[in-house]
Motif scaffolding. Structure first.
Motif, PDB file in Angstrom:
ATOM      1  N   THR A 165       0.787  -1.033   0.368  1.00  0.00           N
ATOM      2  CA  THR A 165       0.098  -0.163   0.000  1.00  0.00           C
ATOM      3  C   THR A 165       0.638   0.963  -0.074  1.00  0.00           C
ATOM      4  O   THR A 165       1.861   0.993  -0.151  1.00  0.00           O
ATOM      5  N   GLU A 166       0.198   2.370  -0.196  1.00  0.00           N
ATOM      6  CA  GLU A 166       1.163   3.484  -0.377  1.00  0.00           C
ATOM      7  C   GLU A 166       1.903   4.052   0.623  1.00  0.00           C
ATOM      8  O   GLU A 166       2.558   4.272   1.029  1.00  0.00           O
ATOM      9  N   ALA A 167       0.695   3.819   2.038  1.00  0.00           N
ATOM     10  CA  ALA A 167       1.808   4.028   3.458  1.00  0.00           C
ATOM     11  C   ALA A 167       2.192   3.115   3.719  1.00  0.00           C
ATOM     12  O   ALA A 167       3.641   3.414   4.355  1.00  0.00           O
ATOM     13  N   GLU A 168       2.409   2.029   3.736  1.00  0.00           N
ATOM     14  CA  GLU A 168       3.526   0.907   3.756  1.00  0.00           C
ATOM     15  C   GLU A 168       4.093   1.212   2.573  1.00  0.00           C
ATOM     16  O   GLU A 168       5.702   0.804   3.396  1.00  0.00           O
ATOM     17  N   SER A 169       4.471   1.603   1.018  1.00  0.00           N
ATOM     18  CA  SER A 169       5.411   1.934   0.768  1.00  0.00           C
ATOM     19  C   SER A 169       6.544   3.458   1.814  1.00  0.00           C
ATOM     20  O   SER A 169       7.773   3.314   1.517  1.00  0.00           O
ATOM     21  N   LYS A 170       5.339   4.375   1.806  1.00  0.00           N
ATOM     22  CA  LYS A 170       6.000   5.222   3.034  1.00  0.00           C
ATOM     23  C   LYS A 170       6.780   5.026   3.669  1.00  0.00           C
ATOM     24  O   LYS A 170       8.163   5.658   4.113  1.00  0.00           O
ATOM     25  N   ALA A 171       6.691   3.669   4.725  1.00  0.00           N
ATOM     26  CA  ALA A 171       7.542   3.239   5.634  1.00  0.00           C
ATOM     27  C   ALA A 171       8.872   2.303   4.764  1.00  0.00           C
ATOM     28  O   ALA A 171       9.457   2.358   6.112  1.00  0.00           O
ATOM     29  N   LEU A 172       9.053   1.992   4.053  1.00  0.00           N
ATOM     30  CA  LEU A 172       9.275   0.402   3.551  1.00  0.00           C
ATOM     31  C   LEU A 172      10.477   1.304   2.989  1.00  0.00           C
ATOM     32  O   LEU A 172      11.312   0.866   3.506  1.00  0.00           O
ATOM     33  N   LEU A 173       9.846   2.294   2.228  1.00  0.00           N
ATOM     34  CA  LEU A 173      11.016   2.293   1.509  1.00  0.00           C
ATOM     35  C   LEU A 173      12.674   3.371   1.814  1.00  0.00           C
ATOM     36  O   LEU A 173      13.553   2.724   2.009  1.00  0.00           O
ATOM     37  N   PRO A 174      12.179   4.339   3.114  1.00  0.00           N
ATOM     38  CA  PRO A 174      13.293   4.755   3.812  1.00  0.00           C
ATOM     39  C   PRO A 174      14.039   3.893   4.791  1.00  0.00           C
ATOM     40  O   PRO A 174      15.335   3.462   4.821  1.00  0.00           O
ATOM     41  N   LEU A 175      13.304   2.743   5.046  1.00  0.00           N
ATOM     42  CA  LEU A 175      14.023   2.095   5.691  1.00  0.00           C
ATOM     43  C   LEU A 175      15.056   1.074   4.692  1.00  0.00           C
ATOM     44  O   LEU A 175      15.925   1.039   4.867  1.00  0.00           O
ATOM     45  N   LEU A 176      14.162   0.783   4.078  1.00  0.00           N
ATOM     46  CA  LEU A 176      15.413  -0.131   2.877  1.00  0.00           C
ATOM     47  C   LEU A 176      16.174   0.738   2.509  1.00  0.00           C
ATOM     48  O   LEU A 176      17.721  -0.067   2.483  1.00  0.00           O
ATOM     49  N   LEU A 177      16.478   2.011   2.317  1.00  0.00           N
ATOM     50  CA  LEU A 177      17.469   2.335   1.015  1.00  0.00           C
ATOM     51  C   LEU A 177      18.534   2.992   2.659  1.00  0.00           C
ATOM     52  O   LEU A 177      20.147   3.079   2.546  1.00  0.00           O
ATOM     53  N   ALA A 178      18.314   3.190   3.482  1.00  0.00           N
ATOM     54  CA  ALA A 178      18.634   3.189   4.833  1.00  0.00           C
ATOM     55  C   ALA A 178      19.793   1.789   5.204  1.00  0.00           C
ATOM     56  O   ALA A 178      20.615   1.904   5.523  1.00  0.00           O
ATOM     57  N   HIS A 179      19.111   0.955   5.390  1.00  0.00           N
ATOM     58  CA  HIS A 179      19.950  -0.452   5.233  1.00  0.00           C
ATOM     59  C   HIS A 179      21.154  -0.793   4.499  1.00  0.00           C
ATOM     60  O   HIS A 179      21.924  -0.861   4.873  1.00  0.00           O
ATOM     61  N   ALA A 180      20.595  -0.196   3.395  1.00  0.00           N
ATOM     62  CA  ALA A 180      21.569  -0.364   2.491  1.00  0.00           C
ATOM     63  C   ALA A 180      22.417   0.127   2.218  1.00  0.00           C
ATOM     64  O   ALA A 180      23.488  -0.253   1.544  1.00  0.00           O
ATOM     65  N   SER A 181      22.897   1.467   2.963  1.00  0.00           N
ATOM     66  CA  SER A 181      23.530   2.359   2.980  1.00  0.00           C
ATOM     67  C   SER A 181      24.569   1.634   3.952  1.00  0.00           C
ATOM     68  O   SER A 181      25.413   2.780   4.358  1.00  0.00           O
ATOM     69  N   SER A 182      24.255   1.347   5.043  1.00  0.00           N
ATOM     70  CA  SER A 182      25.090   1.007   6.114  1.00  0.00           C
ATOM     71  C   SER A 182      26.595   0.873   6.340  1.00  0.00           C
ATOM     72  O   SER A 182      26.589   0.074   4.875  1.00  0.00           O
ATOM     73  N   PRO A 183      26.682   1.724   6.334  1.00  0.00           N
ATOM     74  CA  PRO A 183      28.664   1.338   6.587  1.00  0.00           C
ATOM     75  C   PRO A 183      28.990  -0.240   6.959  1.00  0.00           C
ATOM     76  O   PRO A 183      30.098   0.062   6.613  1.00  0.00           O
ATOM     77  N   ASN A 184      28.138  -1.428   7.324  1.00  0.00           N
ATOM     78  CA  ASN A 184      28.609  -2.286   7.281  1.00  0.00           C
ATOM     79  C   ASN A 184      28.682  -2.644   6.272  1.00  0.00           C
ATOM     80  O   ASN A 184      29.586  -4.051   6.595  1.00  0.00           O
ATOM     81  N   TYR A 185      27.877  -2.613   4.907  1.00  0.00           N
ATOM     82  CA  TYR A 185      27.872  -3.163   3.863  1.00  0.00           C
ATOM     83  C   TYR A 185      29.518  -2.097   3.109  1.00  0.00           C
ATOM     84  O   TYR A 185      29.111  -2.825   1.711  1.00  0.00           O
ATOM     85  N   THR A 186      29.769  -1.015   3.584  1.00  0.00           N
ATOM     86  CA  THR A 186      30.063  -0.328   2.274  1.00  0.00           C
ATOM     87  C   THR A 186      31.811   0.114   2.677  1.00  0.00           C
ATOM     88  O   THR A 186      32.665  -0.794   2.724  1.00  0.00           O
ATOM     89  N   VAL A 187      32.631  -0.061   1.550  1.00  0.00           N
ATOM     90  CA  VAL A 187      33.831   0.704   1.173  1.00  0.00           C
ATOM     91  C   VAL A 187      34.640   1.452   0.053  1.00  0.00           C
ATOM     92  O   VAL A 187      32.744   2.259  -0.134  1.00  0.00           O
ATOM     93  N   GLY A 188      35.195   2.587   0.234  1.00  0.00           N
ATOM     94  CA  GLY A 188      35.907   3.983   0.002  1.00  0.00           C
ATOM     95  C   GLY A 188      37.339   3.583  -0.508  1.00  0.00           C
ATOM     96  O   GLY A 188      37.171   3.166  -0.205  1.00  0.00           O
ATOM     97  N   PHE A 189      37.278   4.225  -1.616  1.00  0.00           N
ATOM     98  CA  PHE A 189      38.274   4.738  -3.082  1.00  0.00           C
ATOM     99  C   PHE A 189      38.324   6.354  -2.767  1.00  0.00           C
ATOM    100  O   PHE A 189      37.743   7.167  -3.302  1.00  0.00           O
ATOM    101  N   GLY A 190      40.153   6.491  -2.337  1.00  0.00           N
ATOM    102  CA  GLY A 190      39.964   7.691  -3.113  1.00  0.00           C
ATOM    103  C   GLY A 190      40.692   7.985  -4.485  1.00  0.00           C
ATOM    104  O   GLY A 190      41.630   6.792  -5.359  1.00  0.00           O
ATOM    105  N   TRP A 191      41.486   8.533  -5.337  1.00  0.00           N
ATOM    106  CA  TRP A 191      42.223   8.862  -7.125  1.00  0.00           C
ATOM    107  C   TRP A 191      42.937   8.943  -6.630  1.00  0.00           C
ATOM    108  O   TRP A 191      43.352   9.965  -6.089  1.00  0.00           O
ATOM    109  N   LYS A 192      43.593   8.882  -8.020  1.00  0.00           N
ATOM    110  CA  LYS A 192      45.379   9.833  -8.697  1.00  0.00           C
ATOM    111  C   LYS A 192      44.901   9.627 -10.036  1.00  0.00           C
ATOM    112  O   LYS A 192      43.807   8.560 -10.668  1.00  0.00           O
TER     113      LYS A 192
END
Length: 261
Positions: free
Chosen positions: A202-229
């Motif tokens: 539902t629209e209400a469920e989407s408004k609750a689930l989508l931010p939760l999903l986006l925040a979960h997937a960007s957790s530092p637990n799953y990330t790596v970073g690189f700098g460039w030359k």
């Protein structure tokens, strides 16, 4: 074609989950045989591969991507390199990709692969982050994984033209937020911050689930970073990761992109 590897190479993981640097391979020269196969296996394992100090020409960049997938000709892109229409050019004073996203959300499936070669980079800052969407899926509870199996994300169907001028959304496209990887068979999330909403709830469920999903997937637990030359080359699996270009720099940043699939 013979295998051109004449010295030992090393694949050095950059984190426990995702990302590795490859040393001892010159992508400006043809790569075939066991070396090419080993690089492909490493790519599916680590999802992001960084090759330092390659200084690839536009045509060499295209051939490097061909080790992993066939380059993609974007239908609308305006800034193309004169040597190849498969090479897209960027020259920025400030970043425009400072949000978690995957490339090609306007098509199903999105791009298989994205890659960059850097020509001009800031002295300080300008790192890029990636997050492992398969690890993010694995860490969800079983009930949530079952729910997401029946949920899709809705995106604008406008391909973009490289200018970042986005018209109002008139057509949309949707596809599941859980995808089985075409090579490894591993399940993972397929989500981007450009999602308009979730379908199948539902629209209400989407408004609750989508931010939760986006925040979960960007957790530092799953990330790596690189700098460039200048001269660095990076290639990543766009259907197993999403990325974020940190906008913490001033001054020019020039790079070229080739897309796969």
């Amino acid at each position: 074609m013979t295998d051109t590897l004449t010295s030992r190479y090393e694949i050095r993981p950059a984190s426990p989950l995702i990302g590795a640097e490859v040393e001892g391979v010159d992508l400006a020269q043809p790569v075939a045989g066991v070396t090419a196969e080993a690089l492909r296996e490493a790519f599916w394992t680590y999802k992001v591969l960084v090759f330092r100090n390659q200084n690839l020409s536009p045509l060499q960049h295209v051939e490097a991507v061909r080790l992993f997938d066939e380059p993609f000709d974007h239908p609308l892109w305006v800034n193309r390199h004169e040597d190849s229409r498969l090479v897209y050019t960027f020259n920025l004073e400030k970043g425009t990709a400072d949000r978690w996203h995957i490339g090609g959300t306007w098509r199903n499936p999105p791009f298989n692969i994205e890659s960059l070669t850097y020509q001009v980079v800031p002295e300080i800052g300008g790192h890029t982050l990636w997050a492992d969407l398969q690890a993010a899926y694995d860490s969800l509870s079983e009930p949530v994984r079952r729910l997401l199996e029946s949920v899709s994300a809705v995106y604008s169907a406008y391909p973009g033209d490289g200018t970042h001028n986005r018209p109002p959304v008139t057509e949309t496209i949707e596809y599941p937020v859980v995808r089985t990887h075409r090579h490894t068979g591993r399940k993972g999330l397929l989500i981007s911050s450009s999602a308009l909403r979730l379908a199948g709830v539902t629209e209400a469920e989407s408004k609750a689930l989508l931010p939760l999903l986006l925040a979960h997937a960007s957790s530092p637990n799953y990330t790596v970073g690189f700098g460039w030359k200048p001269g660095d080359f990076v290639i990543w699996d766009n259907q197993a990761t999403w990325h974020y270009a940190v906008n913490d720099y001033d001054g020019p940043r020039a790079y070229r992109k080739v897309i796969g699939g």
